[in-house]
Design an enzyme around this catalytic site. Sequence first.
Site, PDB file in Angstrom:
ATOM      1  N   ASP A  59     -10.066  -4.458   1.722  1.00 13.05           N
ATOM      2  CA  ASP A  59      -9.509  -3.837   0.498  1.00 13.05           C
ATOM      3  C   ASP A  59     -10.520  -3.923  -0.640  1.00 13.05           C
ATOM      4  O   ASP A  59     -10.729  -2.958  -1.383  1.00 13.05           O
ATOM      5  CB  ASP A  59      -8.195  -4.513   0.097  1.00 13.05           C
ATOM      6  CG  ASP A  59      -7.068  -4.141   1.038  1.00 13.05           C
ATOM      7  OD1 ASP A  59      -6.077  -4.874   1.097  1.00 13.05           O
ATOM      8  OD2 ASP A  59      -7.169  -3.096   1.726  1.00 13.05           O
ATOM      9  N   ASP A  97     -15.253  -3.505  12.250  1.00 15.10           N
ATOM     10  CA  ASP A  97     -15.317  -2.049  12.013  1.00 15.10           C
ATOM     11  C   ASP A  97     -16.673  -1.716  11.428  1.00 15.10           C
ATOM     12  O   ASP A  97     -17.663  -2.412  11.700  1.00 15.10           O
ATOM     13  CB  ASP A  97     -14.185  -1.660  11.049  1.00 15.10           C
ATOM     14  CG  ASP A  97     -14.428  -2.234   9.651  1.00 15.10           C
ATOM     15  OD1 ASP A  97     -14.222  -1.520   8.666  1.00 15.10           O
ATOM     16  OD2 ASP A  97     -14.854  -3.400   9.571  1.00 15.10           O
ATOM     17  N   HIS A 120       0.848  -1.189   0.000  1.00 11.91           N
ATOM     18  CA  HIS A 120       0.000   0.000   0.000  1.00 11.91           C
ATOM     19  C   HIS A 120       0.887   1.243   0.000  1.00 11.91           C
ATOM     20  O   HIS A 120       1.837   1.322   0.793  1.00 11.91           O
ATOM     21  CB  HIS A 120      -0.914   0.015   1.233  1.00 11.91           C
ATOM     22  CG  HIS A 120      -2.024  -0.987   1.155  1.00 11.91           C
ATOM     23  ND1 HIS A 120      -3.083  -0.832   0.294  1.00 11.91           N
ATOM     24  CD2 HIS A 120      -2.214  -2.166   1.784  1.00 11.91           C
ATOM     25  CE1 HIS A 120      -3.896  -1.855   0.425  1.00 11.91           C
ATOM     26  NE2 HIS A 120      -3.388  -2.690   1.312  1.00 11.91           N
ATOM     27  N   PHE A 165     -11.593  -7.830  12.247  1.00  9.56           N
ATOM     28  CA  PHE A 165     -11.664  -6.562  12.977  1.00  9.56           C
ATOM     29  C   PHE A 165     -13.011  -5.906  12.712  1.00  9.56           C
ATOM     30  O   PHE A 165     -13.263  -5.439  11.606  1.00  9.56           O
ATOM     31  CB  PHE A 165     -10.500  -5.670  12.535  1.00  9.56           C
ATOM     32  CG  PHE A 165      -9.247  -6.463  12.330  1.00  9.56           C
ATOM     33  CD1 PHE A 165      -8.708  -6.633  11.057  1.00  9.56           C
ATOM     34  CD2 PHE A 165      -8.652  -7.134  13.384  1.00  9.56           C
ATOM     35  CE1 PHE A 165      -7.591  -7.427  10.850  1.00  9.56           C
ATOM     36  CE2 PHE A 165      -7.525  -7.927  13.188  1.00  9.56           C
ATOM     37  CZ  PHE A 165      -6.996  -8.074  11.920  1.00  9.56           C
ATOM     38  N   ASP A 187     -10.042 -10.868   6.422  1.00  5.71           N
ATOM     39  CA  ASP A 187     -10.487  -9.507   6.729  1.00  5.71           C
ATOM     40  C   ASP A 187      -9.804  -8.481   5.823  1.00  5.71           C
ATOM     41  O   ASP A 187     -10.469  -7.637   5.202  1.00  5.71           O
ATOM     42  CB  ASP A 187     -10.196  -9.180   8.200  1.00  5.71           C
ATOM     43  CG  ASP A 187     -10.549  -7.742   8.537  1.00  5.71           C
ATOM     44  OD1 ASP A 187      -9.804  -6.823   8.124  1.00  5.71           O
ATOM     45  OD2 ASP A 187     -11.585  -7.528   9.167  1.00  5.71           O
TER      46      ASP A 187
HETATM   47  N1  LIG Z   1     -11.858  -4.731   9.423  1.00 10.31           N
HETATM   48  C1  LIG Z   1     -10.951  -3.841   9.018  1.00 10.31           C
HETATM   49  N2  LIG Z   1     -11.133  -2.541   9.340  1.00 10.31           N
HETATM   50  C2  LIG Z   1     -10.200  -1.668   8.888  1.00 10.31           C
HETATM   51  C3  LIG Z   1      -9.083  -2.029   8.130  1.00 10.31           C
HETATM   52  C4  LIG Z   1      -8.377  -0.830   7.856  1.00 10.31           C
HETATM   53  C5  LIG Z   1      -7.154  -0.628   7.033  1.00 10.31           C
HETATM   54  N3  LIG Z   1      -6.348  -1.794   6.907  1.00 10.31           N
HETATM   55  C6  LIG Z   1      -5.434  -1.792   5.805  1.00 10.31           C
HETATM   56  C7  LIG Z   1      -4.184  -2.464   6.186  1.00 10.31           C
HETATM   57  C8  LIG Z   1      -4.073  -3.656   5.638  1.00 10.31           C
HETATM   58  C9  LIG Z   1      -5.246  -3.971   4.844  1.00 10.31           C
HETATM   59  O1  LIG Z   1      -4.820  -4.508   3.617  1.00 10.31           O
HETATM   60  C10 LIG Z   1      -5.934  -2.645   4.666  1.00 10.31           C
HETATM   61  O2  LIG Z   1      -5.481  -2.083   3.449  1.00 10.31           O
HETATM   62  C11 LIG Z   1      -9.088   0.204   8.450  1.00 10.31           C
HETATM   63  N4  LIG Z   1     -10.167  -0.332   9.046  1.00 10.31           N
HETATM   64  C12 LIG Z   1     -11.312   0.328   9.666  1.00 10.31           C
HETATM   65  O3  LIG Z   1     -12.170   0.692   8.587  1.00 10.31           O
HETATM   66  C13 LIG Z   1     -12.829   1.927   8.896  1.00 10.31           C
HETATM   67  C14 LIG Z   1     -12.323   2.964   7.895  1.00 10.31           C
HETATM   68  O4  LIG Z   1     -12.953   2.707   6.652  1.00 10.31           O
HETATM   69  P1  LIG Z   1     -12.988   3.921   5.580  1.00 10.31           P
HETATM   70  O5  LIG Z   1     -13.764   5.049   6.268  1.00 10.31           O
HETATM   71  O6  LIG Z   1     -13.690   3.329   4.381  1.00 10.31           O
HETATM   72  O7  LIG Z   1     -11.526   4.265   5.309  1.00 10.31           O
HETATM   73  C15 LIG Z   1     -12.398   2.289  10.320  1.00 10.31           C
HETATM   74  O8  LIG Z   1     -13.292   1.697  11.242  1.00 10.31           O
HETATM   75  C16 LIG Z   1     -11.041   1.606  10.408  1.00 10.31           C
HETATM   76  O9  LIG Z   1     -10.696   1.334  11.756  1.00 10.31           O
HETATM   77  C17 LIG Z   1      -8.905  -3.410   7.811  1.00 10.31           C
HETATM   78  O10 LIG Z   1      -7.958  -3.846   7.139  1.00 10.31           O
HETATM   79  N5  LIG Z   1      -9.878  -4.264   8.279  1.00 10.31           N
END
Ligand SMILES: Nc1nc2c(c(CN[C@H]3C=C[C@H](O)[C@@H]3O)cn2[C@@H]2O[C@H](COP(=O)(O)O)[C@@H](O)[C@H]2O)c(=O)[nH]1
Length: 303
Positions: free
Chosen positions: A282, A208, A14, A206, A277
């Site tokens: 992604d 979210d 990334h 996770f 996840d």
């Molecule tokens: N379940 C889960 N939640 C994740 C991520 C990530 C970023 N991870 C990066 C790192 C490695 C991976 O390859 C991803 O590229 C952020 N979040 C959550 O999302 C929300 C933000 O969303 P938006 O407003 O659309 O950007 C916020 O609650 C944030 O805490 C994840 O991976 N999994």
Amino acid sequence: MKIRKYSTKTWNEHPLHPKTADCKTVDWIFLVDLLNFSFWSDLDVKDKSTPHPDRYAIEYNGVRYTGYWSLCAAINRALDHNIPITTPDYYLKASDEELAAIFKSDTKETIPLLDERIRVMREAAQVLCQKFDGSFINCINQASQSASKLLDIIIENFSSFNDVHDFHGRKVYILKRAQILIADLWACFDGKSFGKFFDIDSITMFADYRVPQALYQLGLLHYSPQLIKKLENREYFPSGSEDEVEIRGNSIWAVELARCAISEIDPTVNINAILIDFYIWDMAKEIQDQMTVPTHCTRSCFY
Ligand SMILES: Nc1nc2c(c(CN[C@H]3C=C[C@H](O)[C@@H]3O)cn2[C@@H]2O[C@H](COP(=O)(O)O)[C@@H](O)[C@H]2O)c(=O)[nH]1
């Protein structure tokens, strides 16, 4: 939609993620996952990939970032200006104005929960400097390569990670940011060095607001018509409310069932909840415009 093979190596690809796996990167990951919450915008009622022009965004290297990526961009922007923002001793002692400037918006809207972000930075820096000699590396070392032990250290020492709720009289341990902190270390360090955990598969997805939306889109999560109506009306779900905990708890279970199903289809595949996840999150960003139900609306420092 292109099928992407996700592996821990993808994490570093990334553009905004660190490219060196060293001590400074541990500080970067800790700060990002300390602040990895609540990016959705009150302005963006459609929450599509073409964001409302005024919603919080950071311009970085000629690209406009919103959401999680805006946080990474703000931190990288500060580092580029030689502000040691990832150093706990810095964000312990910096003024509120100096910390607020880190997240300075390139649009009209300010970053959601700015005061809460500054509060949790102070709180975490205090603990790191007083109990762990100023670096999260000492927490990792105390965990002796156990992800579940590191999880305990995090939730026992850093209260803003304590994502635990009451659901019909039972405690529900969701622990989204504590678990993604461990997962990001594991992915960034490719399961070695500061990312080496013999029990990494004990980490869940996770919970979210983005992945549940994608799980519904993929048919892995079912929403009642009543819930869909609340989501479409952008009804606010207080943190810890029944609807919110149900969405998050069932998302965790849906990914566990998906993990079991994948392993039954091919026992040789090396899969865990983290990789599922990351892959879904992604993908969710890529298909944001095709989503048929909006994300749920909860403001909290937990996700
Ligand atoms: N379940 C889960 N939640 C994740 C991520 C990530 C970023 N991870 C990066 C790192 C490695 C991976 O390859 C991803 O590229 C952020 N979040 C959550 O999302 C929300 C933000 O969303 P938006 O407003 O659309 O950007 C916020 O609650 C944030 O805490 C994840 O991976 N999994």
